[in-house]
Design a protein around this motif. Structure first.
Motif, PDB file in Angstrom:
ATOM      1  N   SER A  80       0.852  -1.184   0.000  1.00 50.33           N
ATOM      2  CA  SER A  80       0.000   0.000   0.000  1.00 50.33           C
ATOM      3  C   SER A  80       0.888   1.234   0.000  1.00 50.33           C
ATOM      4  CB  SER A  80      -0.938   0.011   1.208  1.00 50.33           C
ATOM      5  OG  SER A  80      -0.195   0.071   2.402  1.00 50.33           O
ATOM      6  N   THR A  81       0.270   2.360  -0.276  1.00 53.59           N
ATOM      7  CA  THR A  81       0.992   3.629  -0.273  1.00 53.59           C
ATOM      8  C   THR A  81       0.236   4.641   0.570  1.00 53.59           C
ATOM      9  OG1 THR A  81      -0.129   4.392  -2.271  1.00 53.59           O
ATOM     10  CG2 THR A  81       1.962   3.235  -2.580  1.00 53.59           C
ATOM     11  N   THR A  82       0.937   5.681   0.967  1.00 54.47           N
ATOM     12  CA  THR A  82       0.294   6.707   1.788  1.00 54.47           C
ATOM     13  C   THR A  82      -0.587   7.630   0.967  1.00 54.47           C
ATOM     14  OG1 THR A  82       2.257   8.111   1.579  1.00 54.47           O
ATOM     15  CG2 THR A  82       2.094   6.710   3.541  1.00 54.47           C
ATOM     16  N   ASN A  83      -0.358   7.685  -0.350  1.00 58.92           N
ATOM     17  CA  ASN A  83      -1.191   8.559  -1.186  1.00 58.92           C
ATOM     18  C   ASN A  83      -2.253   7.800  -1.975  1.00 58.92           C
ATOM     19  OD1 ASN A  83       0.426   7.365  -3.071  1.00 58.92           O
ATOM     20  ND2 ASN A  83       1.197   9.258  -3.976  1.00 58.92           N
ATOM     21  N   GLY A  84      -2.366   6.501  -1.762  1.00 52.72           N
ATOM     22  CA  GLY A  84      -3.445   5.722  -2.366  1.00 52.72           C
ATOM     23  C   GLY A  84      -3.188   5.177  -3.760  1.00 52.72           C
ATOM     24  N   VAL A  85      -2.056   5.469  -4.398  1.00 52.38           N
ATOM     25  CA  VAL A  85      -1.774   4.924  -5.724  1.00 52.38           C
ATOM     26  C   VAL A  85      -1.251   3.498  -5.588  1.00 52.38           C
ATOM     27  CG1 VAL A  85      -1.280   7.204  -6.692  1.00 52.38           C
ATOM     28  CG2 VAL A  85       0.583   5.810  -5.834  1.00 52.38           C
ATOM     29  N   ALA A  98       5.969  10.083  -1.010  1.00 55.74           N
ATOM     30  CA  ALA A  98       4.883   9.167  -0.626  1.00 55.74           C
ATOM     31  C   ALA A  98       5.499   7.891  -0.058  1.00 55.74           C
ATOM     32  CB  ALA A  98       4.000   8.850  -1.819  1.00 55.74           C
ATOM     33  N   GLY A  99       4.862   7.347   0.929  1.00 55.40           N
ATOM     34  CA  GLY A  99       5.379   6.142   1.560  1.00 55.40           C
ATOM     35  C   GLY A  99       4.854   4.874   0.916  1.00 55.40           C
ATOM     36  N   ILE A 100       5.723   3.890   0.823  1.00 60.50           N
ATOM     37  CA  ILE A 100       5.345   2.556   0.350  1.00 60.50           C
ATOM     38  C   ILE A 100       5.460   1.629   1.557  1.00 60.50           C
ATOM     39  CG2 ILE A 100       5.895   0.635  -1.180  1.00 60.50           C
ATOM     40  CD1 ILE A 100       7.230   2.628  -3.068  1.00 60.50           C
ATOM     41  N   SER A 101       4.380   0.934   1.871  1.00 62.36           N
ATOM     42  CA  SER A 101       4.433  -0.013   2.983  1.00 62.36           C
ATOM     43  C   SER A 101       4.213  -1.425   2.447  1.00 62.36           C
ATOM     44  CB  SER A 101       3.409   0.329   4.057  1.00 62.36           C
ATOM     45  OG  SER A 101       2.116   0.172   3.577  1.00 62.36           O
ATOM     46  N   MET A 134       8.015   0.191   6.088  1.00 65.68           N
ATOM     47  CA  MET A 134       7.544   1.333   5.317  1.00 65.68           C
ATOM     48  C   MET A 134       8.751   2.189   4.962  1.00 65.68           C
ATOM     49  SD  MET A 134       4.804   4.198   6.376  1.00 65.68           S
ATOM     50  CE  MET A 134       3.537   4.472   5.183  1.00 65.68           C
ATOM     51  N   LYS A 135       8.748   2.686   3.726  1.00 69.31           N
ATOM     52  CA  LYS A 135       9.855   3.536   3.274  1.00 69.31           C
ATOM     53  C   LYS A 135       9.285   4.604   2.348  1.00 69.31           C
ATOM     54  CE  LYS A 135      14.478   3.189   1.395  1.00 69.31           C
ATOM     55  NZ  LYS A 135      15.171   3.927   2.414  1.00 69.31           N
ATOM     56  N   MET A 136       9.832   5.773   2.454  1.00 69.63           N
ATOM     57  CA  MET A 136       9.413   6.876   1.582  1.00 69.63           C
ATOM     58  C   MET A 136      10.049   6.688   0.215  1.00 69.63           C
ATOM     59  SD  MET A 136       7.455   8.396   3.572  1.00 69.63           S
ATOM     60  CE  MET A 136       7.036   9.974   2.946  1.00 69.63           C
ATOM     61  N   SER A 137       9.254   6.866  -0.817  1.00 73.71           N
ATOM     62  CA  SER A 137       9.745   6.732  -2.184  1.00 73.71           C
ATOM     63  C   SER A 137      10.720   7.864  -2.512  1.00 73.71           C
ATOM     64  CB  SER A 137       8.575   6.760  -3.162  1.00 73.71           C
ATOM     65  OG  SER A 137       9.052   6.688  -4.495  1.00 73.71           O
ATOM     66  N   GLU A 138      11.734   7.539  -3.270  1.00 71.47           N
ATOM     67  CA  GLU A 138      12.726   8.513  -3.697  1.00 71.47           C
ATOM     68  C   GLU A 138      12.659   8.754  -5.204  1.00 71.47           C
ATOM     69  OE1 GLU A 138      16.427   6.937  -2.355  1.00 71.47           O
ATOM     70  OE2 GLU A 138      15.771   6.839  -0.278  1.00 71.47           O
ATOM     71  N   TYR A 139      11.636   8.205  -5.836  1.00 75.07           N
ATOM     72  CA  TYR A 139      11.531   8.298  -7.297  1.00 75.07           C
ATOM     73  C   TYR A 139      11.153   9.710  -7.737  1.00 75.07           C
ATOM     74  CZ  TYR A 139      10.074   7.486 -12.083  1.00 75.07           C
ATOM     75  OH  TYR A 139       9.941   7.559 -13.436  1.00 75.07           O
ATOM     76  N   VAL A 140      11.950  10.247  -8.660  1.00 78.95           N
ATOM     77  CA  VAL A 140      11.661  11.538  -9.270  1.00 78.95           C
ATOM     78  C   VAL A 140      11.681  11.329 -10.781  1.00 78.95           C
ATOM     79  CG1 VAL A 140      12.429  13.927  -9.578  1.00 78.95           C
ATOM     80  CG2 VAL A 140      12.742  12.787  -7.376  1.00 78.95           C
TER      81      VAL A 140
END
Length: 141
Positions: A80-85, A98-101, A134-140
């Motif tokens: 799951s993600t913190t922003n719902g995507v 956004a976090g990925i769990s 859980m880790k915050m995404s670093e993708y740009v």
């Protein structure tokens, strides 16, 4: 009669004392393997190169875990993600911030059945080992 009863009780206690620690170590190793895999998948998936954890990554994870004697079909992954995507879509990676769990679970597989000898109730058949991260995404883009 009294001696037979003492022998049976002593034999049951001896079996439990000999084999229970082995099963506890198996449990500890399985929990560690699950947590290590969660950490690895999150480290790779949330990196600046990916921003997702694909089905191919999950399949490779199952293969790695199978090397430790665990059944790959029994592993459940919950992303799951913190922003719902969706965290599994390579076409729309999770953007930075956004976090990925990820939660992985695996059944106990009757590891505690020997505890019945001393009167302990083992976990139910539907209970599972769980590892979470859980880790915050670093993708740009």
């Amino acid at each position: 009669m009294k001696q037979i009863l003492i022998f049976v009780l002593f034999a049951a206690m001896l079996c439990w004392l000999m084999f229970s620690p082995i099963y506890k170590h198996v449990l500890i190793v399985r929990q560690a393997v699950l947590q290590q895999e969660v950490n690895y998948l999150l480290e790779i998936g949330a990196s600046g190169s990916y921003g997702y954890i694909s089905e191919a990554m999950l399949q490779q994870s199952r293969e790695r875990i199978a090397r430790f004697g665990m059944q790959p079909d029994e592993i459940l992954y919950e992303l799951s993600t913190t922003n719902g995507v969706a965290a599994t879509n390579p076409g729309a990676p999770v953007l930075r911030g956004a976090g990925i769990s990820l939660t992985m679970s695996y059944p106990y597989e009757n590891l505690f059945e020997i505890d019945r000898l001393i009167g302990l109730t083992p976990p139910a058949q539907d209970e599972r080992l769980r590892a979470f991260g859980m880790k915050m995404s670093e993708y740009v883009p």
